[in-house]
Design an enzyme around this catalytic site. Sequence first.
Site, PDB file in Angstrom:
ATOM      1  N   SER A 141      32.950  17.808  -6.212  1.00  0.00           N
ATOM      2  CA  SER A 141      32.790  16.353  -6.468  1.00  0.00           C
ATOM      3  C   SER A 141      31.840  16.014  -7.302  1.00  0.00           C
ATOM      4  CB  SER A 141      32.433  15.957  -4.916  1.00  0.00           C
ATOM      5  OG  SER A 141      33.209  15.938  -4.054  1.00  0.00           O
ATOM      6  N   ASN A 142      30.786  16.749  -7.723  1.00  0.00           N
ATOM      7  CA  ASN A 142      29.673  16.504  -8.735  1.00  0.00           C
ATOM      8  C   ASN A 142      30.249  16.870 -10.036  1.00  0.00           C
ATOM      9  OD1 ASN A 142      27.115  15.723  -7.546  1.00  0.00           O
ATOM     10  ND2 ASN A 142      27.749  17.447  -6.305  1.00  0.00           N
ATOM     11  N   LYS A 187      33.515  24.585   2.923  1.00  0.00           N
ATOM     12  CA  LYS A 187      32.544  23.687   2.769  1.00  0.00           C
ATOM     13  C   LYS A 187      32.390  22.471   3.127  1.00  0.00           C
ATOM     14  CE  LYS A 187      30.166  21.199  -0.977  1.00  0.00           C
ATOM     15  NZ  LYS A 187      30.560  20.403  -2.225  1.00  0.00           N
ATOM     16  N   SER A 246      30.433  19.151   4.025  1.00  0.00           N
ATOM     17  CA  SER A 246      29.486  18.199   3.598  1.00  0.00           C
ATOM     18  C   SER A 246      28.936  17.036   4.312  1.00  0.00           C
ATOM     19  CB  SER A 246      29.822  17.528   2.095  1.00  0.00           C
ATOM     20  OG  SER A 246      30.098  18.745   0.902  1.00  0.00           O
ATOM     21  N   GLY A 267      27.506  21.939   2.814  1.00  0.00           N
ATOM     22  CA  GLY A 267      27.795  21.216   1.580  1.00  0.00           C
ATOM     23  C   GLY A 267      26.594  20.284   0.974  1.00  0.00           C
TER      24      GLY A 267
END
Length: 327
Positions: free
Chosen positions: A77-78, A196, A198, A222
């Site tokens: 996502s980042n 993962k 989050s 996450g």
Amino acid sequence: MLGPRVWSSVRQGLSRGLSRNVGGWASGEGQKVDIAGIYPAVTTPFTATAEVNYGKLEENLHKLVNIPFRGFLVQGSNGEFPFLASNERLEVVSRARQVMPKDKLLLAGSGCESTQATVEMTVSMAQVGADAALVVTPSYYRGQMSSAALIHHYTKVADLSPIPVVLYSVPANTGLDLPVDTVVTLSQHPNIIGIKDSGGDVTRIGLMVHKTRRQDFQVLAGSAGFLLASYSVGAVGGVCALANVLGAPVCQLERLCLTGQWEDAQKLQLRLIEPNTAVTRRFGIPGLKKTMDWFGYYGGPCRAPLQELSPAEEEALRLAFTNNGWL
């Protein structure tokens, strides 16, 4: 950039992967990779004209490899993966692999909205050097993403993937939590090795650890904000945005947890919560990239429609770090 020859190779690899799967090349072998450890969720640098800045990506990774991470998550996502074309996503992963030491794991985000596109992207990520694929939940038609639909999606991807698959639940972005029972079912697949998560619900993380304890399946937190709590209920590591700027402290928190130094771990965790919130839920990727600029990395701009911080937001971001002794 990935030229026509590389694309041709990737597509040939996909064909080989799909055909060889009949003989058990992917899920039949049930490859297992130990994913325990800390991973920064690597950002994608852009130029002022919104082109991917591969040189700055390599510069950032050259600095980050000196921190004792288990590996790196690229195109999560980042990494602003929804804003990148397919060839850009693959090129970013390819460049990262070339820079990273061989002993560092490369997790590559390969999730797409359709099962077919996700399979193709996952095989392509393997072709350019990914060790495992992080596959986010498809969510555009979230109202139709029943447990049966998600199990079908992930099973098909794992069946046809030449590398192990890690599930990815990020409800803040997708509006969709992978149900625990769905995770438990998928954990039995020989080519699905972990998740993962989050969402930040530590009871949920503990329940997943408990219910998958008979499988060869690992749970990663996450975010750095609930890392200590996740370790306390059996998680084996974390994929953390904050590790892009406070990588050494996040790895120190990991060591304190693993060696049972809970009092010191608590003190450190408390100092990480506010900055972590600032670069995730509060100010997001623009906040993370601004902080990277302060800490000697290249953050730079995001791709539109993400906007840069206002002066007031930037001051609030700085306070989150200075008030906790990091700046």
